[in-house]
Scaffold this motif. Structure first.
Motif, PDB file in Angstrom:
ATOM      1  N   ASN A  33     -20.948  -0.284 -13.704  1.00 44.79           N
ATOM      2  CA  ASN A  33     -20.697  -1.617 -13.132  1.00 44.79           C
ATOM      3  C   ASN A  33     -21.782  -2.572 -13.599  1.00 44.79           C
ATOM      4  O   ASN A  33     -22.948  -2.398 -13.258  1.00 44.79           O
ATOM      5  N   GLY A  65      -9.664   8.827 -15.053  1.00 51.77           N
ATOM      6  CA  GLY A  65      -9.297   7.695 -15.913  1.00 51.77           C
ATOM      7  C   GLY A  65      -9.416   7.993 -17.392  1.00 51.77           C
ATOM      8  O   GLY A  65      -9.247   7.092 -18.217  1.00 51.77           O
ATOM      9  N   LEU A  69     -15.332   4.282 -16.545  1.00 51.86           N
ATOM     10  CA  LEU A  69     -14.679   3.159 -15.871  1.00 51.86           C
ATOM     11  C   LEU A  69     -15.695   2.045 -15.682  1.00 51.86           C
ATOM     12  O   LEU A  69     -16.848   2.307 -15.326  1.00 51.86           O
ATOM     13  N   LEU A  72     -15.836  -1.857 -11.495  1.00 50.23           N
ATOM     14  CA  LEU A  72     -14.868  -1.533 -10.458  1.00 50.23           C
ATOM     15  C   LEU A  72     -15.119  -2.315  -9.168  1.00 50.23           C
ATOM     16  O   LEU A  72     -16.252  -2.420  -8.710  1.00 50.23           O
ATOM     17  N   THR A  73     -14.049  -2.832  -8.602  1.00 46.66           N
ATOM     18  CA  THR A  73     -14.102  -3.444  -7.277  1.00 46.66           C
ATOM     19  C   THR A  73     -14.131  -2.320  -6.236  1.00 46.66           C
ATOM     20  O   THR A  73     -13.991  -1.140  -6.574  1.00 46.66           O
ATOM     21  N   GLN A  76     -10.879  -0.301  -6.375  1.00 45.61           N
ATOM     22  CA  GLN A  76     -10.822   0.524  -7.577  1.00 45.61           C
ATOM     23  C   GLN A  76     -11.798   1.699  -7.499  1.00 45.61           C
ATOM     24  O   GLN A  76     -11.458   2.823  -7.903  1.00 45.61           O
ATOM     25  N   GLN A  79     -10.389   4.244  -5.067  1.00 45.39           N
ATOM     26  CA  GLN A  79      -9.272   4.957  -5.682  1.00 45.39           C
ATOM     27  C   GLN A  79      -9.781   5.997  -6.680  1.00 45.39           C
ATOM     28  O   GLN A  79      -9.253   7.114  -6.748  1.00 45.39           O
ATOM     29  N   SER A  80     -10.804   5.656  -7.432  1.00 44.21           N
ATOM     30  CA  SER A  80     -11.378   6.588  -8.400  1.00 44.21           C
ATOM     31  C   SER A  80     -12.044   7.767  -7.697  1.00 44.21           C
ATOM     32  O   SER A  80     -11.926   8.915  -8.146  1.00 44.21           O
ATOM     33  N   PRO A 113     -19.788  -2.005  -5.456  1.00 45.88           N
ATOM     34  CA  PRO A 113     -18.704  -2.440  -6.330  1.00 45.88           C
ATOM     35  C   PRO A 113     -18.990  -3.862  -6.812  1.00 45.88           C
ATOM     36  O   PRO A 113     -19.836  -4.565  -6.256  1.00 45.88           O
TER      37      PRO A 113
END
Length: 161
Positions: A33, A65, A69, A72-73, A76, A79-80, A113
């Motif tokens: 991030n 993924g 990744l 990510l928010t 997201q 979810q990951s 995030p």
């Protein structure tokens, strides 16, 4: 600093052999991030995550993924992490690598995030409490080894007097 990421990736791969884990039975979540909305931008977080993901991918480690990744928010990232917990159920080794902003508060580590608002004196609801996800991984895969690398500055939020 790039040499450190190479050493980190080598350490993870060495860990695979030391715990007798098959790389094909290893799952990893690699996050970089860098593009924060209300926090300073980080110059190397995505690059560092790419280096780690590449080292793992070339050794047949299953990546959430299928790659590193980026940016990510909260939705997201959650979810990951959910996907990692699902994949961990049959894994011998679970790896999390997070490069980005984070902090420590009351002995808990929080990952930020990219949509986390400016921090005040308490953890914002957008922050991800890593301790809770570690507990979920232990529940989902009690026999799996876990390797977690948090590449953040981990600022401590102190309560105001």
């Amino acid at each position: 600093m790039e040499w450190f990421k190479g050493v980190l990736a080598a350490f993870i791969l060495l860990m695979l052999t030391s715990v007798n884990a098959d790389a094909a039975n290893t799952v990893a979540l690699v996050v970089g991030n860098a593009g924060y909305r209300e926090h300073s931008q980080l110059g190397f977080a995505t690059h560092d995550a790419n280096l780690v993901a590449h080292a793992l991918f070339t050794h047949q480690v299953t990546l959430v993924g299928s790659r590193a990744l980026h940016n990510l928010t909260k939705v997201q990232l959650e979810q990951s992490l959910e996907e990692l917990v699902r994949l961990a159920q049959t894994a011998d080794l679970v790896v999390i690598y997070f490069a980005g902003h984070g902090f420590q508060h009351n002995s808990s580590i929080y990952l930020l995030p990219t949509d986390t608002p400016t921090l005040k004196d308490q953890p914002p609801v957008e922050a991800i409490a890593l301790n809770g996800w570690i507990a979920r991984l232990k529940e989902a895969a009690p026999n799996a080894k876990r390797f977690i690398a948090v590449d953040t500055c981990r600022d401590v939020l102190a309560p105001k007097p």
